[in-house]
Design a protein around this motif. Structure first.
Motif, mmCIF file in Angstrom:
data_model
loop_
_atom_site.group_PDB
_atom_site.id
_atom_site.type_symbol
_atom_site.label_atom_id
_atom_site.label_comp_id
_atom_site.label_asym_id
_atom_site.label_seq_id
_atom_site.Cartn_x
_atom_site.Cartn_y
_atom_site.Cartn_z
ATOM 1 N N GLU A 133 1.062 -1.049 0.107
ATOM 2 C CA GLU A 133 -0.153 0.053 0.115
ATOM 3 C C GLU A 133 0.824 1.093 0.102
ATOM 4 N N LEU A 134 0.499 2.251 -0.990
ATOM 5 C CA LEU A 134 1.384 3.449 -0.932
ATOM 6 C C LEU A 134 0.343 4.591 -0.493
ATOM 7 N N VAL A 135 0.655 5.419 0.381
ATOM 8 C CA VAL A 135 -0.121 6.442 0.885
ATOM 9 C C VAL A 135 0.664 7.602 0.603
ATOM 10 N N ASP A 136 -0.210 8.789 1.036
ATOM 11 C CA ASP A 136 0.380 10.102 0.609
ATOM 12 C C ASP A 136 1.552 10.311 1.907
ATOM 13 N N ARG A 137 1.178 10.437 3.257
ATOM 14 C CA ARG A 137 1.983 10.935 4.040
ATOM 15 C C ARG A 137 1.846 9.996 5.162
ATOM 16 N N MET A 138 2.638 9.401 5.804
ATOM 17 C CA MET A 138 2.287 8.126 6.621
ATOM 18 C C MET A 138 1.850 8.542 7.823
ATOM 19 N N GLU A 139 2.117 9.832 8.269
ATOM 20 C CA GLU A 139 1.941 10.618 9.493
ATOM 21 C C GLU A 139 0.547 10.820 9.600
ATOM 22 N N ASP A 140 -0.211 10.963 8.485
ATOM 23 C CA ASP A 140 -1.602 11.311 8.298
ATOM 24 C C ASP A 140 -2.426 10.135 8.182
ATOM 25 N N HIS A 141 -1.972 8.998 7.700
ATOM 26 C CA HIS A 141 -2.644 7.933 7.582
ATOM 27 C C HIS A 141 -2.622 6.917 8.659
ATOM 28 N N TYR A 142 -1.358 6.694 9.180
ATOM 29 C CA TYR A 142 -1.311 5.524 10.211
ATOM 30 C C TYR A 142 -0.039 6.207 11.269
ATOM 31 N N PRO A 143 -0.696 7.268 12.183
ATOM 32 C CA PRO A 143 0.328 7.937 12.849
ATOM 33 C C PRO A 143 0.523 7.118 14.390
ATOM 34 N N ASP A 144 -0.584 6.053 14.571
ATOM 35 C CA ASP A 144 -0.460 5.186 15.792
ATOM 36 C C ASP A 144 0.532 4.022 15.533
ATOM 37 N N GLN A 145 1.262 4.104 14.371
ATOM 38 C CA GLN A 145 2.193 2.803 13.974
ATOM 39 C C GLN A 145 3.555 3.029 13.671
ATOM 40 N N ALA A 146 3.910 4.186 14.047
ATOM 41 C CA ALA A 146 5.125 4.569 13.897
ATOM 42 C C ALA A 146 6.192 3.519 14.090
ATOM 43 N N GLN A 147 6.192 2.883 15.152
ATOM 44 C CA GLN A 147 6.952 1.934 15.576
ATOM 45 C C GLN A 147 7.433 0.673 14.440
ATOM 46 N N ALA A 148 6.547 0.776 13.435
ATOM 47 C CA ALA A 148 6.652 -0.111 12.224
ATOM 48 C C ALA A 148 7.801 0.101 11.320
ATOM 49 N N ASN A 149 8.094 1.549 11.566
ATOM 50 C CA ASN A 149 8.874 2.057 10.550
ATOM 51 C C ASN A 149 10.396 1.584 10.759
ATOM 52 N N ILE A 150 10.839 0.399 10.148
ATOM 53 C CA ILE A 150 12.113 -0.274 10.523
ATOM 54 C C ILE A 150 13.339 0.534 10.194
ATOM 55 N N VAL A 151 13.286 1.398 9.163
ATOM 56 C CA VAL A 151 14.425 2.138 8.816
ATOM 57 C C VAL A 151 14.059 3.587 8.251
ATOM 58 N N GLU A 152 14.976 4.588 8.679
ATOM 59 C CA GLU A 152 14.622 5.829 8.271
ATOM 60 C C GLU A 152 14.314 5.838 6.639
ATOM 61 N N ARG A 153 13.795 7.128 6.470
ATOM 62 C CA ARG A 153 13.541 7.417 4.978
ATOM 63 C C ARG A 153 14.870 7.696 4.156
ATOM 64 N N ALA A 154 15.711 8.236 4.989
ATOM 65 C CA ALA A 154 16.933 8.659 4.338
ATOM 66 C C ALA A 154 17.633 7.416 3.537
ATOM 67 N N PHE A 155 17.445 6.084 3.923
ATOM 68 C CA PHE A 155 18.214 5.206 3.336
ATOM 69 C C PHE A 155 17.151 4.490 2.152
#
Length: 294
Positions: free
Chosen positions: A199-221
């Motif tokens: 699933e591709l969304v616009d801004r993750m913080e707007d769609h799934y703000p309560d599941q930030a812990q599932a971000n396994i690696v920073e977007r810089a990578f």
């Protein structure tokens, strides 16, 4: 501040790869493999790859198609089919160079590359043939213990491929399931990391703000993202769908003598991803696959 839009098509991602690259493939055996991107590679002219993976059908298919020059691996398995059959054929025929590692040694190699180090010392592998066969060297602790350790060299990757549950166009990703394991280290060990997602969304913080812990690696990578629902098939993608063991068994049966990949390629690769998925019930059929219970 203008944010970089990292959306690419699968063909554009593969177009950024080149012959002779060292390519890391995330996932774990028959779990969370970026199979749609692997199939895109199989439709391309890419060749002479050094592939680094905890392997599954990704490695087997690339071996069968003659895309791999060298394989760095800890295992190549489909779980209930213990030894990936197309990999086995290539290995037994001596068609590929190999560096076989213990799972822990492999992990340490990724972490050394991620940390920008030439190697990391480890006890894993001491007293085994893996170190000798792989030409691995030892180092002596400079401290009072004087312990001899294996110097596991960095597994530096030119590019890595991952499949995750979600991403946004900036490369913020979310991955779920009990076995995410080392995908973050593939990303950190690579010069460029390309991600396919369910699933591709616009801004993750707007769609799934309560599941930030599932971000396994920073977007810089993350260098590029593409949306491919069902993109891990026939491997599993928890919690979205399980593996397709019926498809795996058909794939394994096709490797039996004479095991002609050219004769079965269309079935297991397809002319396009839509064409491939249609042969296995489409996106709806993949989404209905039950999760395995261990």
């Amino acid at each position: 501040m203008t944010m970089l839009d990292k959306r690419l098509t699968p063909a554009e991602i593969v177009g950024r790869l080149s012959d002779g690259m060292t390519l890391g493939i995330g996932g774990w055996g028959p779990r969370r493999k970026p199979m749609a991107l692997i199939r895109e590679i199989l439709r391309s002219d890419l060749k002479d790859l050094t592939v680094v993976a905890y392997g599954g059908a990704d490695v087997g298919m690339l071996c069968a198609a003659g895309k791999i020059k060298k394989l760095v691996f800890a295992f190549v398995s489909l779980d209930s089919i213990p030894l990936e059959p197309w990999f086995r054929k290539a290995r037994e025929a001596g068609q590929i160079e190999v560096l076989e590692l213990d799972e822990g040694m492999f992990q340490w190699g990724l972490k050394a590359a991620a940390f920008g180090l030439p190697f990391l010392p480890t006890r894993v592998g001491l007293g085994t043939d893996l170190a000798a066969l792989g030409g691995l060297k030892t180092v002596q602790s400079p401290y009072a213990d004087g312990e001899t350790l294996i110097a596991m060299p960095a597994l530096k990757l030119d590019a890595a491929l991952l499949h995750v549950n979600r991403s946004d166009w900036r490369g913020n990703i979310q991955a779920f399931g009990p076995d995410v394991y080392y995908d973050e280290w593939f990303a950190r060990a690579a010069t460029k990391t390309y991600v396919s997602c369910e699933e591709l969304v616009d801004r993750m913080e707007d769609h799934y703000p309560d599941q930030a812990q599932a971000n396994i690696v920073e977007r810089a990578f993350i260098s590029g993202v593409t949306e491919i629902a069902g993109g891990a098939h026939p491997s599993s993608m928890p919690p979205a769908y399980g593996w397709d063991m019926k498809a795996f068994k058909a794939y394994a049966d096709a490797a039996k003598d004479p095991g002609d990949w050219a004769a079965v390629r269309d079935r297991f690769v397809g002319a396009s991803e839509e064409d491939y998925l249609a042969g296995f019930g489409g996106k709806e059929g993949v989404a209905a696959l039950p999760l395995p219970i261990f």
